[in-house]
Design an enzyme around this catalytic site. Sequence first.
Site, PDB file in Angstrom:
ATOM      1  N   SER A   1      57.825  47.740  50.900  1.00 54.95           N
ATOM      2  CA  SER A   1      58.500  48.959  50.453  1.00 54.95           C
ATOM      3  C   SER A   1      58.768  49.914  51.606  1.00 54.95           C
ATOM      4  CB  SER A   1      57.656  49.663  49.393  1.00 54.95           C
ATOM      5  OG  SER A   1      57.414  48.818  48.289  1.00 54.95           O
ATOM      6  N   ASN A   2      57.835  50.010  52.559  1.00 48.97           N
ATOM      7  CA  ASN A   2      58.007  50.927  53.683  1.00 48.97           C
ATOM      8  C   ASN A   2      59.016  50.431  54.706  1.00 48.97           C
ATOM      9  OD1 ASN A   2      55.884  53.198  53.313  1.00 48.97           O
ATOM     10  ND2 ASN A   2      54.809  51.321  52.793  1.00 48.97           N
TER      11      ASN A   2
ATOM     12  N   LYS B   1      48.478  41.944  46.020  1.00 49.10           N
ATOM     13  CA  LYS B   1      48.455  43.292  46.567  1.00 49.10           C
ATOM     14  C   LYS B   1      48.673  44.269  45.427  1.00 49.10           C
ATOM     15  CE  LYS B   1      50.914  46.689  49.300  1.00 49.10           C
ATOM     16  NZ  LYS B   1      52.226  47.084  49.850  1.00 49.10           N
TER      17      LYS B   1
ATOM     18  N   SER C   1      49.048  48.106  44.428  1.00 50.31           N
ATOM     19  CA  SER C   1      49.304  49.451  44.939  1.00 50.31           C
ATOM     20  C   SER C   1      49.146  50.512  43.862  1.00 50.31           C
ATOM     21  CB  SER C   1      50.723  49.532  45.532  1.00 50.31           C
ATOM     22  OG  SER C   1      50.838  48.697  46.660  1.00 50.31           O
TER      23      SER C   1
ATOM     24  N   GLY D   1      46.580  48.247  48.108  1.00 54.94           N
ATOM     25  CA  GLY D   1      47.929  48.573  48.536  1.00 54.94           C
ATOM     26  C   GLY D   1      48.094  49.960  49.113  1.00 54.94           C
TER      27      GLY D   1
END
Length: 353
Positions: free
Chosen positions: A78-79, A197, A199, A223
């Site tokens: 996502s980043n 993972k 988050s 996450g």
Amino acid sequence: MLSVRAWRALAPLYQGGHLAVWRRAQSQAAASRLDLSGIYPPIATPFTAKEEVDYQKLEENLQKYAQIPFKGLVVQGSNGEYPFLTEEERVEVVRRVRRSLPAGKVLMAGSGCESTRATVSMTERMAGAGADAVLVVTPCFYKGKMDSRALIQHFTKVADSSPVPVVLYSVPANTGLELPLDAVAQLAQHPNILGFKDSGGDITRIGLIVHKTKTQDFQVLAGSAGFLMAAYCVGAVGGVCALANVLGRELCELERLCVSGRWEEARVLQQRLIEPNAAVTRKLGVPALKQAMEWFGFHGGACRSPLQPLADAEIQQLRRDFSSNGWLSGQVGEAGLKCGCAAVDGTQEPNVF
């Protein structure tokens, strides 16, 4: 290397010409031996002023990350602004990272797309670009229809065809969809699904997933840095943490303290990481992460449109969230070169990368 037993089991498949089955079996064997434990930054994607991927700045960031004891890197998470990249850009970024990544470091690449068919194709391309494992996010555009049955079928088909092990990825803050517990428990039985993972930040849920999958050699990753210590307490093996792009050494130190059972020291460090982590994730997001990277000597730069840069008030808030916890000292100049970093023992020292 595969064990003698594994080779003997797989050889008839290869000799019989069943290449697809052979590849899947190789991937499943890899899944059974790939250790995910440790800290991973989900790396940002630098852009030029014209919003082109800046591969030179990416390479400079990678050289600095190579000096930090990460287990590996996550690319196209996502980043990394993966929804804003073309398919070719996504693959090329992974290829460039693979070339620069030191030997022994794990490369996990995001391959999730909205359709199963597209995810299968992207997964194959990521494996071809050098990924050791793929991180597959929940499809969410039709989230009202993404129940356990649909998601189990989706991830199963991806894992069946993937040349590398698969890691499930649930990020409800972005998708509005949480991978159901019953789906995780069933998917954990797949020989090519390596881990998860999470988050979402629900520690009860993370602990229950660890408990429900304990017979499957299934690896759970936190996450976010905000609940990393708590996740270790309930059985997680590591973390994929946005804040590691900025405070990578500190996140690795928190991991070391948790693994060695030095919980009091870990608690002190964890508490100091909560506010800056919240600032670069749920509060201000990727633009804040990129701004903080600039302050700490990395190349963050601008985001790709339609993400907008931080407003002045947001920059001031971000600065407070880091400085009030001892991570920034003094005035931060426009170029981000006058910042300091607090050592784990609370003393001030300049950032050195």
